[in-house]
Every structure is written in structure tokens, then in C-alpha cells.
Design a protein around this motif. Structure first.
Motif, PDB file in Angstrom:
ATOM      1  N   ARG A 199      -5.649  -0.750 -10.378  1.00 28.59           N
ATOM      2  CA  ARG A 199      -5.211   0.522  -9.586  1.00 28.59           C
ATOM      3  C   ARG A 199      -4.904   0.101  -8.293  1.00 28.59           C
ATOM      4  O   ARG A 199      -5.952  -0.379  -7.761  1.00 28.59           O
ATOM      5  CB  ARG A 199      -5.612   1.911 -10.015  1.00 28.59           C
ATOM      6  N   ALA A 200      -3.833   0.613  -7.612  1.00 27.17           N
ATOM      7  CA  ALA A 200      -3.711   0.408  -6.191  1.00 27.17           C
ATOM      8  C   ALA A 200      -4.818   0.857  -5.379  1.00 27.17           C
ATOM      9  O   ALA A 200      -5.262   0.028  -4.604  1.00 27.17           O
ATOM     10  CB  ALA A 200      -2.282   0.864  -5.611  1.00 27.17           C
ATOM     11  N   ASN A 201      -5.348   2.064  -5.609  1.00 24.46           N
ATOM     12  CA  ASN A 201      -6.487   2.529  -4.676  1.00 24.46           C
ATOM     13  C   ASN A 201      -7.729   1.800  -4.964  1.00 24.46           C
ATOM     14  O   ASN A 201      -8.285   1.396  -3.944  1.00 24.46           O
ATOM     15  CB  ASN A 201      -6.688   4.036  -5.117  1.00 24.46           C
ATOM     16  N   ASP A 202      -7.930   1.396  -6.333  1.00 25.19           N
ATOM     17  CA  ASP A 202      -9.090   0.589  -6.187  1.00 25.19           C
ATOM     18  C   ASP A 202      -9.107  -0.907  -5.576  1.00 25.19           C
ATOM     19  O   ASP A 202     -10.219  -1.110  -5.179  1.00 25.19           O
ATOM     20  CB  ASP A 202      -9.455   0.389  -7.626  1.00 25.19           C
ATOM     21  N   HIS A 257     -10.166  -2.384 -13.337  1.00 27.61           N
ATOM     22  CA  HIS A 257     -10.062  -3.212 -12.029  1.00 27.61           C
ATOM     23  C   HIS A 257     -10.997  -4.590 -12.618  1.00 27.61           C
ATOM     24  O   HIS A 257     -12.000  -4.719 -12.667  1.00 27.61           O
ATOM     25  CB  HIS A 257     -11.098  -2.423 -11.145  1.00 27.61           C
ATOM     26  N   ASP A 297       1.645   1.375  -7.521  1.00 30.80           N
ATOM     27  CA  ASP A 297       0.449   2.235  -8.500  1.00 30.80           C
ATOM     28  C   ASP A 297      -0.338   1.154  -9.061  1.00 30.80           C
ATOM     29  O   ASP A 297      -1.635   1.572  -8.994  1.00 30.80           O
ATOM     30  CB  ASP A 297       1.672   2.739  -9.579  1.00 30.80           C
ATOM     31  N   GLU A 298       0.004  -0.050  -9.233  1.00 30.53           N
ATOM     32  CA  GLU A 298      -0.911  -0.981  -9.547  1.00 30.53           C
ATOM     33  C   GLU A 298      -0.634  -2.221  -9.060  1.00 30.53           C
ATOM     34  O   GLU A 298       0.514  -2.584  -8.379  1.00 30.53           O
ATOM     35  CB  GLU A 298      -0.689  -1.334 -11.262  1.00 30.53           C
ATOM     36  N   ARG A 319      -8.801  -0.439  -1.527  1.00 29.05           N
ATOM     37  CA  ARG A 319      -9.999   0.344  -0.981  1.00 29.05           C
ATOM     38  C   ARG A 319     -11.195  -0.400  -1.313  1.00 29.05           C
ATOM     39  O   ARG A 319     -12.266  -0.149  -0.459  1.00 29.05           O
ATOM     40  CB  ARG A 319      -9.929   1.851  -1.304  1.00 29.05           C
ATOM     41  N   ASN A 320     -11.276  -0.795  -2.380  1.00 27.09           N
ATOM     42  CA  ASN A 320     -12.424  -1.700  -2.820  1.00 27.09           C
ATOM     43  C   ASN A 320     -12.061  -3.012  -3.331  1.00 27.09           C
ATOM     44  O   ASN A 320     -12.301  -3.220  -4.416  1.00 27.09           O
ATOM     45  CB  ASN A 320     -13.225  -0.665  -3.914  1.00 27.09           C
ATOM     46  N   SER A 327       0.903  -1.307  -0.103  1.00 28.56           N
ATOM     47  CA  SER A 327      -0.135   0.013  -0.010  1.00 28.56           C
ATOM     48  C   SER A 327       0.714   1.492   0.135  1.00 28.56           C
ATOM     49  O   SER A 327       0.297   2.389  -0.430  1.00 28.56           O
ATOM     50  CB  SER A 327      -0.937   0.108   1.256  1.00 28.56           C
ATOM     51  N   LYS A 328       2.223   1.078   0.463  1.00 31.13           N
ATOM     52  CA  LYS A 328       3.078   2.457   0.514  1.00 31.13           C
ATOM     53  C   LYS A 328       3.509   2.680  -0.675  1.00 31.13           C
ATOM     54  O   LYS A 328       4.067   3.696  -1.009  1.00 31.13           O
ATOM     55  CB  LYS A 328       4.025   2.241   1.547  1.00 31.13           C
TER      56      LYS A 328
END
Length: 333
Positions: free
Chosen positions: A241-244, A315, A226-227, A247-248, A222-223
Motif C-alpha cells: 500500500r502506498a502509505n506503507d 508489504h 493506492d499501491e 512512510r515506512n 505519493s499524490k
């Protein structure tokens, strides 16, 4: 479809291992793309095929393993079409790798300086003095004090953290475009892990490297990611994508991996960390439908049917009940 601006594009990668007359598939139809200067993290438990996937890029697989791939493009170079000599000119020069255990990767009978300079002189027409100067600079750059002394030492004279820093310096000797780090912090304590992670990020920014980072620890991922690609039983079960992804999460396996990460303020002090019941299927197991079926808390009979990748193009997931596990938890009183 290949991105014309991609640093690395892998399509339809599968790996089989000969187990004495029988061929077992350990990686199945893996595809991904890495852009220049970006970080792709491959995560999953031991035995999921992460390291074999990375090793296959440079054709460093064990003798019993056989790679099959539709395309393996590094920039404009089709790696799958190269002969042994041509591929050897790329290994260490344009694509470098940091292995998990530096003690078994560094040669115990040669000094650090000899091993670093040999890498550069193998690929570049430089003098030993020039190679030693670059080695000294890179040792200092990766946070090793008194590089002149360290260059004359042998690997067994260094701590685990210093050996790993030497491995990073060695990987950078020829100025590669792509760096593959195979669980480089696994054997290190938490403080050294954090230092090396920060070092990798700084070096990536300075040298504009593409980075493939392999780990089982989503906290680390998580740190820097990017993918993210999540692998299970040799398959990509979720990617994006890492955030997707973080987080979801849509696949139950990703959700459970995230729950295994201790969270400050949320984890109960001195309580046991969560683990995922069961284990990764063996090579001999017959898999019908979802490979995660036996360990999944939200499976049903429909999960035994053949699966195909789904998603919106950014995603992706390999599940017929995306997000079902999170919804079941949120519905609990």
C-alpha cells in the motif's frame, strides 16, 4: 493467489532480450494485482524494467524481447493465451496506453481529429460524425479549448502539454477499463505536470478506470497511488500500500529514492539535490544475491546470498536487512 475481483493479475512475469546469440533477463518473476478503480504506481530509475513490464501486458515488446508469464489475467480473460487478432481487439478498446513522448506516438501526417476518430471506429460500429462528436467532447474534457479547431490541426501545431492531453483523450475514446500511463509527464514543465496529474485523477474517478502509472518521481507517485511497486534491475524490491511503502520504506533503494525528492521546508535552498551513487547493473553484470549491493550504504557479506521475497502479505520486500538504513540514520547523533 489470484484475487477473483481483480481487474488485472500478473503472476511470474519475466522478459528476456536476445542480444545477438545470448539471452539476457531484463525482468525477473514480477507479480502484482490491480483492483478496478485503483491506481498502481511502478517506480524506479531508468533501466529498471518499468516500461517493459507495462508493454508486456499488451504484448507490445520489441522484436528481440520474449515474454514468459505464468498467468496474465485481465478480468476473466487470459491475455497470455490470446492470438494476435484477439489481442488487437483489446488494445485501445478495453486497455489503453498513454506513452511517454506524444510527439513520437502521434502520426505527424494525420490531423488530431483523424487519429482520434480512427481509434473509435476501429473498435466500435459508429459513424464518422459520432466519432468526431466523441473526440470533440473528450478534447474539451481533458482541458483543450476550442476542440473544433484542434481536431483540424496536426500534432506539430500543438505544444507538448496539448499533445499529451490529446494522447489522454485518444486513450479514452473507447471507454477502456484499464489505463496504462508510461511516464506521461516526464517531458513537461512542473506546472503542466501538476495539471495533467490532477486531470488523470479526475478522469479516473469519472470513468472508474484502473490505472497503472509509471514514474521515477516518488513525489508524483505519493499524490495518486493506492499501491506502489518499486523495481530495481528488473525485480520488485518493495511493494505494498502506498502509505506503507512511502512512510515506512524497508528496502534501502526505496529509502534513497525518497531522499532524492525535494521537500518544502526541509531541502536547503540552492543546494544540490541528493542522488544515488552508481548506476543500475548492466545486462552483462553477474548478480549474486542483492542487485543493489554495490550501491547500498548498509550492505554486508550476507547480502551476497540468494534472496527471496519477504513481508506480511501486504508489504513485501527483497532484502535481508529491512529498515536497516533508516535505523542507521536515526542512530546518528
Amino acid at each position: 493467489m489470484k484475487d477473483e475481483h481483480a481487474l488485472l493479475h500478473v503472476e511470474g512475469l519475466s522478459i528476456d532480450i536476445d542480444t545477438g546469440g545470448a539471452s539476457k533477463k531484463v525482468v525477473s518473476d514480477v507479480s502484482f494485482t490491480l483492483e478496478a478503480g485503483k491506481t498502481l504506481c511502478i517506480v524506479g530509475e531508468s533501466g529498471c524494467g518499468k516500461s517493459l513490464t507495462a508493454l508486456s501486458i499488451l504484448d507490445l515488446l520489441p522484436v528481440a524481447a520474449k515474454r514468459r508469464v505464468k498467468s496474465l489475467n485481465f478480468g476473466n480473460t487470459a491475455l497470455e493465451q490470446l492470438g494476435a487478432h484477439e489481442l488487437a481487439s483489446i488494445r485501445g478498446a478495453r486497455i489503453a496506453m498513454i506513452f511517454q513522448d506524444p510527439m513520437t506516438s502521434l502520426n505527424p501526417v494525420f490531423t488530431v481529429g483523424t487519429q482520434l476518430t480512427d481509434v473509435l471506429r476501429r473498435h466500435k460500429p459508429v459513424s464518422r460524425r459520432e466519432a468526431m462528436e466523441r473526440a470533440s467532447y473528450l478534447l474539451e474534457r481533458v482541458g483543450i479549448a476550442n476542440p473544433g479547431i484542434r481536431l483540424r490541426q496536426y500534432p506539430f501545431e500543438l505544444s507538448g502539454g496539448l499533445r499529451q492531453r490529446v494522447m489522454i483523450a485518444m486513450a479514452l475514446m473507447c471507454g477502456p477499463e484499464l489505463l496504462i500511463a508510461d511516464e506521461p509527464t516526464t517531458a513537461l514543465d512542473v506546472t503542466v505536470q501538476a495539471e495533467l496529474l490532477e486531470l488523470l485523477k479526475d478522469i479516473q474517478n469519472e470513468f472508474k478506470l484502473g490505472l497503472i502509472f509509471i514514474s521515477h518521481d516518488l513525489g508524483l507517485v505519493s499524490k495518486i497511488a493506492d499501491e506502489v511497486i518499486v523495481m530495481y534491475a528488473g525485480q520488485i524490491v518493495e511493494s505494498g500500500r502506498a502509505n506503507d511503502v512511502l512512510r515506512n520504506p524497508l528496502h534501502p533503494y526505496t529509502e534513497l529514492l525518497l531522499r532524492c525528492v525535494p521537500r518544502p521546508g526541509a531541502s536547503v535552498p540552492k543546494s544540490a539535490l541528493m542522488s544515488i551513487a552508481g548506476s543500475v547493473p548492466s545486462l552483462d553484470a553477474e548478480i549474486l544475491g542483492c542487485a543493489f549491493y554495490d550501491r547500498c550504504p548498509v550492505h554486508d557479506d550476507a547480502c551476497r546470498q540468494p534472496l527471496r521475497q519477504a513481508g506480511d502479505g501486504t508489504h513485501g520486500y527483497l532484502c535481508i536487512k529491512p529498515g536497516a538504513m533508516r535505523r542507521s540514520v536515526e542512530a546518528q547523533p
